[in-house]
Design an enzyme around this catalytic site. Structure first.
Site, short mmCIF file in Angstrom:
data_model
loop_
_atom_site.label_atom_id
_atom_site.label_comp_id
_atom_site.label_asym_id
_atom_site.label_seq_id
_atom_site.Cartn_x
_atom_site.Cartn_y
_atom_site.Cartn_z
N TRP A 26 0.87 -1.18 0.00
CA TRP A 26 0.00 0.00 0.00
C TRP A 26 0.90 1.23 0.00
O TRP A 26 1.87 1.28 0.75
CB TRP A 26 -0.90 -0.02 1.23
CG TRP A 26 -2.00 0.99 1.16
CD1 TRP A 26 -2.01 2.23 1.73
CD2 TRP A 26 -3.24 0.84 0.49
NE1 TRP A 26 -3.16 2.87 1.45
CE2 TRP A 26 -3.97 2.03 0.68
CE3 TRP A 26 -3.81 -0.18 -0.25
CZ2 TRP A 26 -5.24 2.23 0.16
CZ3 TRP A 26 -5.07 0.02 -0.77
CH2 TRP A 26 -5.78 1.21 -0.56
N VAL A 85 1.60 5.48 5.97
CA VAL A 85 0.20 5.72 6.29
C VAL A 85 -0.03 7.23 6.21
O VAL A 85 0.61 8.00 6.92
CB VAL A 85 -0.16 5.19 7.68
CG1 VAL A 85 -1.66 5.33 7.94
CG2 VAL A 85 0.27 3.73 7.84
N HIS A 92 -9.16 5.72 10.68
CA HIS A 92 -8.41 4.56 10.21
C HIS A 92 -6.90 4.77 10.39
O HIS A 92 -6.18 3.87 10.80
CB HIS A 92 -8.73 4.31 8.73
CG HIS A 92 -8.02 3.14 8.14
ND1 HIS A 92 -8.36 1.83 8.44
CD2 HIS A 92 -6.99 3.06 7.27
CE1 HIS A 92 -7.55 1.01 7.78
NE2 HIS A 92 -6.71 1.73 7.07
#
Length: 157
Positions: A26, A85, A92
Site C-alpha cells: 500500500w 500511512v 483509520h
C-alpha cells in the site's frame, strides 16, 4: 543541535549478517523507495544481497505478522518494516499506526531480534516524499543504519 541522526561511524558487522526487509505494498510508490534505500545501505555496508530477505505484504497492519513469522522461521539478525500511512478523514489512520506501533514494540520487548520501525506516519503525501530522499532525509537509509547498529549491539551483549 540540528540533527537527531547518530553521527558516529557505523559499526562493521561483516558478512553473514541477515536482514529481513518487509515492505507494505500500500503506497508502494513510497514504500518501495524506502526499501530500496535500505537495501542499498545494507549492501554498501557489507551485507550480501543473498543475506537480505525481501518480503512484500499488502498493507501496514500485516507488517508485524510477517516480522514475527520471518523471525520464527528464517532467523534474521534484524528486521526492518516499511509502510506509509497518510492521514485521511477517518480514524483509520490512528488505528493502523497504533496497531503497527504496538506490534513492533511487542516484538522488540519479547524477542531476541531487533525490529526496526520504518513506518511513515504523515499528514499528506508530500511529507512522505520528503522522507524518501528529500529535505527530511531518507528514512529507508536511516532504518538500515539503525539495523546495522542494533545487530552490532546485539552481538556485543
Amino acid at each position: 543541535m540540528s540533527s537527531s541522526v547518530p553521527t558516529s561511524p557505523l559499526p562493521v558487522i561483516g558478512h553473514g549478517a541477515r536482514v529481513a526487509v518487509i515492505t507494505a505494498e500500500w503506497n508502494g510508490h513510497i514504500t518501495s523507495k524506502l526499501a530500496r534505500g535500505a537495501v542499498e545501505t545494507l549492501t554498501a555496508n557489507g551485507i550480501l544481497p543473498s543475506d537480505i530477505i525481501s518480503i512484500p505484504v499488502p498493507g501496514a497492519v500485516e507488517l508485524t505478522y510477517a516480522a514475527a513469522r520471518v523471525i520464527e522461521h528464517q532467523h534474521p539478525d534484524a528486521v526492518i518494516v516499511f509502510g506509509a500511512v497518510v492521514r485521511g478523514d477517518t480514524p483509520h489512520f490512528d488505528y493502523v499506526c497504533e496497531s503497527v506501533t504496538q506490534g513492533v514494540t511487542l516484538l522488540n520487548s519479547t524477542g531476541d531480534v531487533p525490529v526496526i520501525f520504518g513506518l511513515l506516519t504523515v499528514d499528506n503525501e508530500q511529507q512522505a516524499l520528503d522522507r524518501i530522499g528529500g529535505p527530511a532525509g531518507h528514512k529507508g537509509v536511516e532504518a538500515a543504519e539503525t539495523a546495522i547498529r542494533m545487530i552490532a549491539l546485539a552481538s556485543s551483549i
